[in-house]
Design an enzyme around this catalytic site. Structure first.
Site, PDB file in Angstrom:
ATOM      1  N   TYR A 267      -6.929   3.796   4.185  1.00 42.07           N
ATOM      2  CA  TYR A 267      -5.697   3.036   4.372  1.00 42.07           C
ATOM      3  C   TYR A 267      -5.992   1.691   5.025  1.00 42.07           C
ATOM      4  O   TYR A 267      -5.509   0.642   4.576  1.00 42.07           O
ATOM      5  CB  TYR A 267      -4.737   3.851   5.240  1.00 42.07           C
ATOM      6  CG  TYR A 267      -3.357   3.263   5.379  1.00 42.07           C
ATOM      7  CD1 TYR A 267      -2.374   3.504   4.420  1.00 42.07           C
ATOM      8  CD2 TYR A 267      -3.014   2.486   6.486  1.00 42.07           C
ATOM      9  CE1 TYR A 267      -1.098   2.982   4.551  1.00 42.07           C
ATOM     10  CE2 TYR A 267      -1.739   1.958   6.625  1.00 42.07           C
ATOM     11  CZ  TYR A 267      -0.789   2.217   5.652  1.00 42.07           C
ATOM     12  OH  TYR A 267       0.480   1.698   5.791  1.00 42.07           O
TER      13      TYR A 267
ATOM     14  N   VAL B 113       0.828  -1.204   0.000  1.00 40.45           N
ATOM     15  CA  VAL B 113       0.000   0.000   0.000  1.00 40.45           C
ATOM     16  C   VAL B 113       0.865   1.259   0.000  1.00 40.45           C
ATOM     17  O   VAL B 113       0.561   2.241  -0.681  1.00 40.45           O
ATOM     18  CB  VAL B 113      -0.951   0.004   1.214  1.00 40.45           C
ATOM     19  CG1 VAL B 113      -1.664   1.347   1.344  1.00 40.45           C
ATOM     20  CG2 VAL B 113      -1.977  -1.107   1.066  1.00 40.45           C
ATOM     21  N   GLU B 114       1.959   1.235   0.746  1.00 34.98           N
ATOM     22  CA  GLU B 114       2.813   2.420   0.868  1.00 34.98           C
ATOM     23  C   GLU B 114       3.589   2.721  -0.413  1.00 34.98           C
ATOM     24  O   GLU B 114       3.701   3.873  -0.827  1.00 34.98           O
ATOM     25  CB  GLU B 114       3.797   2.249   2.030  1.00 34.98           C
ATOM     26  CG  GLU B 114       3.164   2.261   3.410  1.00 34.98           C
ATOM     27  CD  GLU B 114       2.765   3.650   3.866  1.00 34.98           C
ATOM     28  OE1 GLU B 114       3.015   4.626   3.132  1.00 34.98           O
ATOM     29  OE2 GLU B 114       2.191   3.768   4.964  1.00 34.98           O
ATOM     30  N   SER B 115       4.161   1.687  -1.027  1.00 38.72           N
ATOM     31  CA  SER B 115       5.091   1.939  -2.145  1.00 38.72           C
ATOM     32  C   SER B 115       4.944   0.995  -3.320  1.00 38.72           C
ATOM     33  O   SER B 115       5.618   1.171  -4.337  1.00 38.72           O
ATOM     34  CB  SER B 115       6.532   1.842  -1.630  1.00 38.72           C
ATOM     35  OG  SER B 115       6.830   0.493  -1.255  1.00 38.72           O
TER      36      SER B 115
END
Length: 359
Positions: free
Chosen positions: A349, A220-222
């Site tokens: 998120y 999800v972050e990168s």
């Protein structure tokens, strides 16, 4: 036309490396934001804006393309040639304004296909490609006959094939842009994830975390982009911020100051600190939550928006908030967080990370 990213306060890898020393020195929360965070982030953003202005002067206002958490962007040839890897769409685009587009494109294609694993980003930015190491994009791109590209001869051959068969030209701001686009393999996300599995297993064992949780947060972050930088100056695979999570961890480990940006861009360090921060959230900020599934929901949301805001969703009083969480089923905790948390970003998120975990 490839997508243009005009609202991200981030930059290409080489530019990032050159600017790291200009500012002293994830993830998203600590007890108090140090004054240096605002100072350093402002200075960092000024440098990035200056860099973006240089790009605009050369490419035009509609062609400003800057790196982000899921976009690798690299400029060369005095900013006349650039490489863009979108780790979501799975497309690699190499384009140039050069008067000698064939030479510049071929060189950029070969260099990108042979780009080293990101074990030491500072070293890579200051030296030529290390051909003794497996390329970062190995198995994420195959050539015209379906073979992964490991050696220079195959990269050169594929570059020539692309120029002969897929070279395109577009006009923008009265400038002629020559470019080629390469599709990453369908399973490119898992190919990248596989590269970092040994580091994930190591950190999961050290901090008693579920490997799947670390991987889901990385995705999800990168989207497993080790070069990721963001508008909040979060860095690397797990988007760790040096001034908040980094400083907090260093303090608890009895270390002075905070990790440098260069340190956090190294995958081993990034995964280790990101995982350590997940454990810190669990063992300190959210201590007392009994149900492991409810704890997981709270950890995920805290990683994005802070543990304080998670507890505030249930009560202004910390102890009462924990008691309320313990009185609810995990499903009720999840529904409360995705419907009543103060931040829509944090709500989304949690849903994104949980969707990956429950596939």
């Amino acid at each position: 036309m490839i997508p243009k990213i005009t609202d991200l306060k981030t930059l290409s890898l080489c530019a990032l490396i050159s600017l790291l020393t200009a500012c002293s020195g994830g993830s998203k929360d600590s007890a108090q934001t140090p004054p240096t965070y605002v100072k350093d982030t402002n200075a960092f953003n000024i440098l990035i804006s200056q860099y973006a202005n240089n790009i605009e002067q050369i490419w035009g206002s509609q062609e400003v393309l800057i790196a982000g958490p899921k976009d690798y962007v690299q400029y060369s040839d005095n900013l006349q040639t650039r490489v863009h890897i979108n780790f979501v769409s799975g497309k690699l685009t190499i384009e140039t304004l050069s008067d000698d587009p064939i030479t510049q494109l071929k060189q950029a294609i070969v260099t990108t296909l042979l780009m080293s694993e990101p074990e030491d980003i500072i070293k890579q930015s200051q030296s030529s490609v290390d051909i003794t190491k497996e390329p970062f994009l190995y198995k994420q791109i195959v050539d015209d006959i379906g073979q992964p590209i490991r050696w220079e001869w195959r990269a050169v051959h594929f570059a020539q094939y692309l120029i002969n068969n897929q070279l395109k030209i577009r006009l923008s701001n009265n400038k002629q842009i020559s470019y080629v686009t390469i599709n990453l393999v369908a399973d490119h996300v898992n190919e990248r994830a596989h590269k970092f599995m040994p580091l994930v297993r190591e950190s999961a064992a050290q901090y008693h975390l579920d490997e799947r949780l670390i991987l889901a947060i990385m995705e999800v972050e990168s989207n497993f982009n080790p070069y990721a930088v963001s508008s909040s100056d979060a860095l690397g695979l797990m988007q760790v911020q040096q001034h908040t999570a980094g400083r907090d961890l260093y303090s608890r480990w009895g270390k002075h100051g905070e990790p440098s940006r260069a340190f956090l861009l190294e995958p081993r360090n990034n995964i280790n600190l990101g995982s350590a921060y997940l454990a810190l959230i669990r063992d300190s900020y959210l201590a007392g939550i009994n149900n492991p599934i409810s704890m997981r929901y709270a950890i995920i949301t805290s990683y994005n928006g802070g543990a304080g805001s998670v507890l505030m969703t249930f009560s202004k009083d910390r102890k009462k908030a924990v008691d309320i969480i313990n009185s609810l089923t995990p499903e009720q905790v999840y529904n409360k967080l995705i419907s009543a948390h103060a931040s829509q970003e944090s709500r989304n998120y949690l849903m994104k990370v949980n969707r990956i975990l429950t596939k």
